[in-house]
Design a protein around this motif. Structure first.
Motif, PDB file in Angstrom:
ATOM      1  N   PHE A 114       0.843  -1.201   0.000  1.00 24.99           N
ATOM      2  CA  PHE A 114       0.000   0.000   0.000  1.00 24.99           C
ATOM      3  C   PHE A 114       0.872   1.243   0.000  1.00 24.99           C
ATOM      4  CE2 PHE A 114      -2.750  -3.322   1.454  1.00 24.99           C
ATOM      5  CZ  PHE A 114      -3.909  -3.037   0.779  1.00 24.99           C
ATOM      6  N   PRO A 115       0.493   2.320  -0.640  1.00 23.78           N
ATOM      7  CA  PRO A 115      -0.722   2.423  -1.464  1.00 23.78           C
ATOM      8  C   PRO A 115      -0.540   1.726  -2.800  1.00 23.78           C
ATOM      9  CG  PRO A 115       0.545   4.431  -1.592  1.00 23.78           C
ATOM     10  CD  PRO A 115       1.264   3.555  -0.627  1.00 23.78           C
ATOM     11  N   PRO A 116      -1.596   1.179  -3.392  1.00 27.23           N
ATOM     12  CA  PRO A 116      -1.510   0.506  -4.684  1.00 27.23           C
ATOM     13  C   PRO A 116      -1.118   1.495  -5.777  1.00 27.23           C
ATOM     14  CG  PRO A 116      -3.636   0.107  -3.637  1.00 27.23           C
ATOM     15  CD  PRO A 116      -2.970   1.183  -2.868  1.00 27.23           C
ATOM     16  N   ARG A 117      -0.394   0.995  -6.770  1.00 26.83           N
ATOM     17  CA  ARG A 117      -0.010   1.865  -7.888  1.00 26.83           C
ATOM     18  C   ARG A 117      -1.057   1.702  -8.999  1.00 26.83           C
ATOM     19  NH1 ARG A 117       5.539   0.258  -9.598  1.00 26.83           N
ATOM     20  NH2 ARG A 117       6.109   1.029  -7.545  1.00 26.83           N
ATOM     21  N   TRP A 118      -2.113   2.508  -8.913  1.00 29.65           N
ATOM     22  CA  TRP A 118      -3.240   2.327  -9.844  1.00 29.65           C
ATOM     23  C   TRP A 118      -2.862   2.652 -11.277  1.00 29.65           C
ATOM     24  CZ3 TRP A 118      -6.933  -0.566  -8.161  1.00 29.65           C
ATOM     25  CH2 TRP A 118      -7.231  -0.589  -6.788  1.00 29.65           C
ATOM     26  N   GLU A 166       2.214  -2.744  -7.447  1.00 25.36           N
ATOM     27  CA  GLU A 166       1.557  -3.248  -8.660  1.00 25.36           C
ATOM     28  C   GLU A 166       0.822  -4.548  -8.380  1.00 25.36           C
ATOM     29  OE1 GLU A 166       5.033  -1.601 -11.635  1.00 25.36           O
ATOM     30  OE2 GLU A 166       4.220  -3.616 -11.953  1.00 25.36           O
ATOM     31  N   VAL A 167       1.450  -5.379  -7.537  1.00 24.40           N
ATOM     32  CA  VAL A 167       0.827  -6.664  -7.201  1.00 24.40           C
ATOM     33  C   VAL A 167      -0.557  -6.422  -6.600  1.00 24.40           C
ATOM     34  CG1 VAL A 167       1.015  -8.681  -5.709  1.00 24.40           C
ATOM     35  CG2 VAL A 167       3.035  -7.819  -6.892  1.00 24.40           C
ATOM     36  N   THR A 168      -0.669  -5.410  -5.751  1.00 18.00           N
ATOM     37  CA  THR A 168      -1.960  -5.097  -5.141  1.00 18.00           C
ATOM     38  C   THR A 168      -3.008  -4.834  -6.209  1.00 18.00           C
ATOM     39  OG1 THR A 168      -0.641  -3.954  -3.512  1.00 18.00           O
ATOM     40  CG2 THR A 168      -3.021  -3.745  -3.314  1.00 18.00           C
ATOM     41  N   VAL A 169      -2.650  -4.038  -7.211  1.00 20.71           N
ATOM     42  CA  VAL A 169      -3.599  -3.701  -8.273  1.00 20.71           C
ATOM     43  C   VAL A 169      -3.980  -4.959  -9.048  1.00 20.71           C
ATOM     44  CG1 VAL A 169      -3.957  -2.316 -10.340  1.00 20.71           C
ATOM     45  CG2 VAL A 169      -2.637  -1.396  -8.438  1.00 20.71           C
ATOM     46  N   ARG A 176       9.940  -8.591  -9.743  1.00 21.02           N
ATOM     47  CA  ARG A 176      10.580  -7.287  -9.603  1.00 21.02           C
ATOM     48  C   ARG A 176      10.353  -6.697  -8.212  1.00 21.02           C
ATOM     49  NH1 ARG A 176       8.269  -3.495 -12.329  1.00 21.02           N
ATOM     50  NH2 ARG A 176       6.724  -4.699 -13.474  1.00 21.02           N
ATOM     51  N   LEU A 177       9.627  -7.451  -7.361  1.00 23.29           N
ATOM     52  CA  LEU A 177       9.269  -7.008  -6.010  1.00 23.29           C
ATOM     53  C   LEU A 177       8.494  -5.688  -6.043  1.00 23.29           C
ATOM     54  CD1 LEU A 177      12.598  -7.827  -4.155  1.00 23.29           C
ATOM     55  CD2 LEU A 177      10.536  -9.217  -4.325  1.00 23.29           C
TER      56      LEU A 177
END
Lengths: 263, 264, 251
Positions: free
Chosen positions: C45-49, C224-227, C219-220
């Protein structure tokens, strides 16, 4: 004319003693004759009727319809023989999810190709005949209804149409009224008798309601434990013969009911 | 009506606009979807050889070459399966009880249903990625993954079973003045126990199959061995592993059907 | 007494299992797990929308893989089901065991493993994913459908047989209408499951949103994973809703 000679059916393995459902049954049903088959549950009525079109394979004996053997033939000849025998079932046995019309036309399956059956493309003459039959049994305008939307009496009428469209020489009728109320039962029996007379059809009717059989059918065959114990007109059904078929019981009420109806 | 001689069955969808619209829509979708395939024929031709090599590897699977790895992989997979099923079933008991609306107050119900929803939403493999990140590579991450998935599966079915039980039996026991645990023991348990055990055995079966997969992302078990064998194009080893998985699944499926048959 | 023996064996087995686990686990990592989890969540968090627009194409691929794979599975699974059902199989000794073996093999092996195999054979891409989904679906469709075929009402089949219909005619006229609702339900249900499965097939290189997930994880790039997780979740929920609606209409 249907001839049955020496018909024996044994369930279970062939060599073992097994359950004898039918023992050495000889019967002849002439063209146009309506014959009722009565007897207690387990007497072999249903087995007998299913042996005639080999839904149940007979253990021994010969069956022939109009001189053409039904027993001892290959699959193709058997299908040809079955086309000549319409069958009507106790619980209608309609294809519940198909329309009335498709159910009636299924009686022509023995005459059409696989692809015609698959695409539901039946010859126009068959469709016209199906409409005529539905009209005759009082089901005009119902051809697009699904079978599971119909009442019991209506379903049995569709069942009758399916059997008649085969253009059979013989009807095999297995307890046509067992799932119907008394009034509908009589209507269906009357319809069957009329249709057989119109088309000069022979019929074997399994029935457990003795009074109903006496009312509509000129010849009665009594079956007990797989053997024919009575064969004659309805008037011949005395308390003694009924005892011979069903066992000891007070039969006066059954017979009086018949006399009341006639009077 | 009686004069008409042609007849065709009424169509499934009566509205012609909707019917043909659906046909056309399906056709357009299919052509678009097939258009995204981007077939690379040269690569496919090359693949045919490999495909054939793989299929022929089934005729002569090779266990011996990497026998030790295969054996250890299967032992690890079976271990993960057993531990995860035991742990998952044990945890799913209270969660399942708590998710049965007819037994517990609203807050507990919502909490337990929440746990179930979270557990059921994510595919095992994604959960495995996260647990590998947390616990490091190895079977423990696998056990955690499988147990986590088992909780959602078992609790949901247990809760549904409990909600379907015969309420009059619960009332009858309650009427005798029994406490909550006695009610559980006498009225609820007899009604759901057999199916719960059956489902546990079924889940054991599923967990074994899943354990063969999560190794791909490093969560231990035979999946890692399988992945390596594919990467090295050692099709004979891969074939032998796949055959063993199929064999074990067949055995466990047969065993679980036996167990469930006896419980019924 | 026997029950206690069973319990004893179970407990011993679990202890043994624990020992095996113990050997293969680095406990320092495990003690560190809560901190790792906290760290992970902190990074997610925060997600990279902003990556969302680049996800539409992979999502479309994911849905296509599921749909085409389901079609493939159905096309092959239906004949297999008829071969496997006791009342429609042409031969109990040959065709039935073969069909049952095909069903078990397909069911035992997860779509991810099929994908792993097919990516090695066909190269990475959507095609491998479609075939993997299809192969896994054969067993599912085949098993549920052959059970439905074995449960049809035999009286209706008997009635069609009595008209003099041939075997194939009996199949198409008496059996197929009876299994249609079950078939539609099975197909839609499997499609719903396949959406979930195709979302992760990219992890082994078979196309779809899983490819993006794999790239971001390696890529850790946790925001982005969150999105991507959110995108998968929404897709899965939508497909579940569609499948539930369709099945409700059919029944």
């Amino acid at each position: 004319m249907l001839t049955i000679s020496g018909l024996t059916k044994r369930y279970g393995s062939k060599n073992a003693v097994g359950d004898l459902a039918l023992t050495n049954v000889d019967l002849t049903v002439p063209k146009g004759q309506l014959m009722a088959l009565i007897g207690p549950s387990g007497a072999g009525k249903s087995t007998l009727i299913r042996c005639v079109n080999r839904l149940v394979e007979p253990t021994e004996g010969r069956i022939a319809l109009d001189g053409v053997a039904v027993t001892g033939t290959g699959a193709t000849a058997l299908r040809r023989a079955r086309r000549r025998m319409g069958m009507i079932f106790q619980e209608y046995a309609l294809i519940e999810r198909l329309t009335v019309m498709e159910n009636v036309l299924s009686g022509r399956l023995g005459y059409v190709s696989f692809f015609a059956a698959w695409a539901r493309r039946f010859p126009r003459a068959d469709v016209a005949e199906a409409f005529r039959l539905l009209d005759r049994v009082g089901m005009r305008g119902m051809e697009d209804k699904r079978a599971d939307e119909l009442s019991g009496g209506q379903r049995q009428r569709v069942g009758i149409c399916r059997a008649l469209i085969q253009n059979p020489a013989l009807l095999l009728v297995d307890e046509p009224t067992a799932s119907l109320d008394p009034k509908t039962s009589r209507q269906i029996m009357r319809l069957l008798v009329e249709l057989c007379a119109e088309r000069n059809l022979a019929a074997i009717v399994n029935i457990h309601d003795v009074a109903l059989a006496q009312m509509f059918v000129p010849r009665i065959v009594g079956l007990r434990a797989g053997r024919v114990v009575f064969d004659g007109p309805p008037e011949g059904l005395t308390p003694e013969t009924l005892t011979a078929i069903y066992g000891e019981e007070d039969w006066t009420a059954t017979i009086r009911a018949l006399e009341d109806d006639d009077g | 009506m009686g004069d008409s001689v042609s007849w065709s069955p009424p169509p499934l969808i009566r509205n012609p606009w909707l019917r043909y619209g659906l046909y056309i829509g399906a056709a357009i979708y299919l052509s678009l979807a097939l258009g995204t395939l981007h077939l690379n024929w040269a690569r496919l031709a090359q693949g045919l050889d490999r495909g054939w090599a793989f299929i022929s590897a089934f005729a002569h699977p090779d266990i011996a070459k990497h026998g030790r790895e295969i054996f250890e992989g299967f032992v690890e997979s079976l271990t993960m399966t057993a531990v995860a099923t035991a742990a998952g079933v044990a945890i799913s008991l209270p969660v399942g009880l708590g998710a049965a609306r007819n037994l517990v107050p609203m807050p507990v119900y919502l909490l337990c249903r929440g746990i179930i929803a979270v557990s059921r939403t994510f595919p095992e493999i994604i959960v495995a990625i996260l647990f590998v990140k947390m616990f490091g590579f190895g079977p423990l991450a696998g056990v955690a993954t499988l147990a986590f998935a088992t909780i959602g599966f078992m609790s949901k079915l247990l809760a549904e079973d409990i909600e379907d039980i015969d309420a009059s039996q619960v009332e009858a026991i309650r009427a005798t003045g029994a406490g909550p645990f006695q009610v559980l023991n006498y009225a609820v348990q007899p009604q759901v126990m057999a199916r719960f055990i059956g489902l546990s055995v079924y889940r054991l079966d599923i967990n074994f199959r899943e354990s063969a997969v999560i190794g791909i992302v490093g969560a231990g078990g035979i999946g890692a061995t399988l992945n390596t064998s594919f990467e090295r194009y050692e099709f004979d080893t891969a074939a032998s592993i796949l055959l063993m998985i199929i064999g074990i699944v067949m055995v466990t499926e047969y065993a679980s059907s036996l167990v469930r048959g006896r419980l019924r | 007494m026997a029950i206690w023996a069973c319990w004893l064996v179970t407990v011993l087995a679990l202890v043994q299992c624990w020992n095996i686990l113990n050997e293969n686990t680095i406990w320092d990592f495990v003690y560190d797990a809560p901190a790792q989890a906290g760290d992970l969540i902190g990074r997610m968090f925060p997600p990279r929308w902003s990556v969302l627009p680049s996800l539409w194409q992979p999502l479309w691929d994911t849905v296509n893989m599921a749909t085409l794979g389901t079609l493939l599975g159905v096309v092959i699974g239906v004949p297999v089901a008829f071969l496997a059902a006791r009342n429609t199989t042409p031969s109990v000794l040959l065709a039935r065991p073969l069909a049952l073996t095909a069903i078990v093999s397909s069911r035992s092996i997860n779509a991810l493993i099929w994908a792993l195999l097919l990516v090695t054979v066909l190269g990475p891409g959507v095609l491998a994913g479609i075939i993997a989904i299809g192969l896994r679906s054969i067993g599912f469709v085949g098993k549920l459908l052959y059970e439905a075929i074995e449960e049809v009402d035999t009286k209706q089949v008997e009635a069609i047989e009595a008209t003099g219909a041939s075997g194939p005619q009996r199949l198409i006229y008496a059996i197929v209408p009876q299994i249609m609702p079950a078939f539609a339900g099975i197909a839609v249900y499997r499609w719903d499951i396949n959406i979930r499965e195709s979302a992760v097939l990219g992890l082994v290189g078979a196309g779809g949103i899983g490819l993006q997930l794999n790239a971001s994880v390696s890529r850790l790039a946790w925001p982005e994973v969150t999105v991507i997780f959110a995108a998968i979740l929404v897709t899965v929920f939508l497909s579940e809703w569609v499948s539930a609606q369709v099945r409700k209409r059919i029944i």
